[in-house]
Structure formats: C-alpha cells, structure tokens
Design an enzyme around this catalytic site. Structure first.
Site, short mmCIF file in Angstrom:
data_model
loop_
_atom_site.label_atom_id
_atom_site.label_comp_id
_atom_site.label_asym_id
_atom_site.label_seq_id
_atom_site.Cartn_x
_atom_site.Cartn_y
_atom_site.Cartn_z
N ASP A 1 40.52 42.93 31.64
CA ASP A 1 39.68 42.53 32.77
C ASP A 1 38.78 43.70 33.16
OD1 ASP A 1 39.00 40.48 34.45
OD2 ASP A 1 40.87 40.48 35.58
N GLU B 1 39.46 28.99 37.85
CA GLU B 1 40.48 29.27 38.87
C GLU B 1 40.23 28.48 40.15
OE1 GLU B 1 42.60 33.01 41.24
OE2 GLU B 1 41.17 33.40 39.62
#
Length: 289
Positions: A91, A190
């Site tokens: 990430d 998400e």
C-alpha cells in the site's frame, strides 16, 4: 507448515484472472510483520496486502494518514520474508504518490525493488487514475481502490459507506472503470452497497476484491487484526471475528504474571543445570577469591 506438505504453487495475476472467470472466490488478507505473514501463508490465502491500516493496528496512529513510506517499507519487507505462494501487494501511503507521476513511480519502485512487492495499491479515482496509468507504463502492476478510501476519509465525510445514492454509485463505478482503463490489474472496493458491487463486477475484466462491499465481489479482504480479534479499536460493520486472540493473549500474560509473582514460574523444568561436579568446582573457585 508441515514438512510433509508440498509447497503451494506460486499465485500469479493469471491465476487470479482464472479464478474470476471460474467464479472461484479470491481470498485476500492483510499482514504487517513476519509472524502474521507466516500465518496467512500457512492458511493458504491467495493475496496478501500490507495495508496502510498498519498505521492504526500496529503503529498506534489515529488514522492511516501519518504512516510514512519508510515505515511501510519496513513492514512490507518483514511480510515478504514470511511469504512464498501468495501475491504481495504494498500500500503506497498518503503523500507518497499523489503529487506527480514521477513521485508515484519513485515510491512504487522502492516497494518493488526493496520490499519485493508484486503489485502496489493506490487509492481513489480522479488524479489517481493518472498516477495508475504512469505506474503501469513504468512496468509496475497496480491495484486500484474505490468507494471508502481511508486516506481521504475526511473529505468523504468520515469512515462511512459510499455510493448509497444512484448518482454516488455511478461515481464509484466511473472511478473503477477509469482505473481499469488505466491498466490496473485488480481493484479493491470498500464500504459500498452490495447492489453497487453487483452492478460493477460484470463491467470489469479485472478481479474485484470487496471489503464491506457484499458477496458479489470476486474476492474478499479483511484486516488480520480485525478478523482475529487482535485490534482494540472499534470494528466496522462488515468485520466478522473468526477468533478472539486479544482476549486469549491478555489471559495468557495475566497467568504468566500471577505465576511469576507467586514463585511458580520458572519451575526446575524451565531451567538449565551445570555439568555434574561443576557447581562444586565453581564454589571452590569462588572460595579461593
């Protein structure tokens, strides 16, 4: 993993595409250090994400924003050393890629070269689409991330579901399509309604990994500390606890403390002995002093 168990075949992007085509769910889990990497490796997951959620679950920050590139690299290197079969996604933290294509490429190259990542993940649509395209053109596989994007949660009104109106859902879908067009190899969606995911998945050729996005995604991801009950912070609605390791860990340390204070631990079986006769010789040597 038992020495009698043959090692798993290394997961590839082609293998994930085949899973999507066959309707076989993809399993992604976060990991943040060597022990957690060994656990998810042994559990047989397909993809491991070293998420910037480590800022909160491991490093004690209040959000994902403060974590630095160097901190993320340190954690990602540790995870790499514990993995063999799963794909590893790093990430890119907030502030490490947004300003320019050059910055994005330089940061991503560190995750590939120094930490051994297979892919890097970046958040949002908009200008992030340009960053994704630049990374892909530089030969770096990219995972996009739409819906609730924690790095910019404040701008989205906090940690809340996205795409709950038709217009907002269309914006999420447009971001996802743009990221695919930019060359992303995978997409994380998400905290969006399952109806949005159901509408999105057939439009994309790349695997869609959901987190709080319903069962319609091609796969699912959860945070290691959330699914195992290790994190003391509040859990999102979509989190399912598969264990309560924090409670067990506290109990274990409490039991240890009780035994130390009560003189129960260490017992003789927990110690070492000198070779026969050497304790007597030691006393003789001390006496000569």
């Amino acid at each position: 993993m038992s020495a009698h168990v043959a090692p798993r075949t290394r997961i590839t992007l082609a293998a994930l595409a085949a899973k999507k085509a066959a309707g076989e769910p993809i399993v992604m889990v976060t990991a943040y250090d060597h022990p957690s990497a060994q656990i998810v490796e042994a559990a047989g997951v397909d993809v491991v994400l070293v998420g910037d959620s480590a800022a909160m679950t491991v490093l004690g920050y209040d959000s994902t924003v403060p974590v630095t590139t160097d901190e993320m690299l340190m954690l990602t290197k540790a995870v790499r050393r514990g993995l063999a079969a799963p794909l590893l996604v790093g990430d890119l933290p907030f502030g490490s890629y947004e300003a320019s294509d050059e910055l994005a490429i330089a940061t991503a190259q560190r995750f590939i070269k120094e930490a051994g990542c297979d892919l890097v993940k970046i958040e949002r649509g908009g200008t992030t689409v340009d960053r994704a395209r630049a990374l892909v053109q530089a030969g770096i596989p990219v995972v996009g991330h739409v819906g609730l994007t924690p790095q910019t949660a404040t701008a989205l009104g906090g940690y809340r579901a996205q795409g709950r109106t038709a217009e907002a859902a269309l914006a999420v879908i447009d971001d996802a399509l743009a990221l695919q067009d930019a060359g992303c190899s995978m997409l994380v969606v998400e905290a969006v309604p399952s109806e949005v995911t159901a509408a999105l998945v057939p439009l994309l050729d790349i695997p869609v990994i959901g987190i709080g996005a319903g069962a319609e995604a091609d796969g699912q991801v959860l945070v290691f500390h959330d699914l195992l009950g290790l994190y003391d912070g509040g859990a999102a609605k979509f989190v399912k606890r598969y264990a309560e390791l924090r409670t067990a860990a506290i109990r274990g340390v409490e039991d240890y403390a009780v035994e130390v204070r009560g003189g129960v631990y260490p017992a003789p079986e927990h110690g070492y002995s000198m070779t026969e006769g050497e304790a007597t010789r030691l006393q003789e040597l001390l006496a000569r002093r």
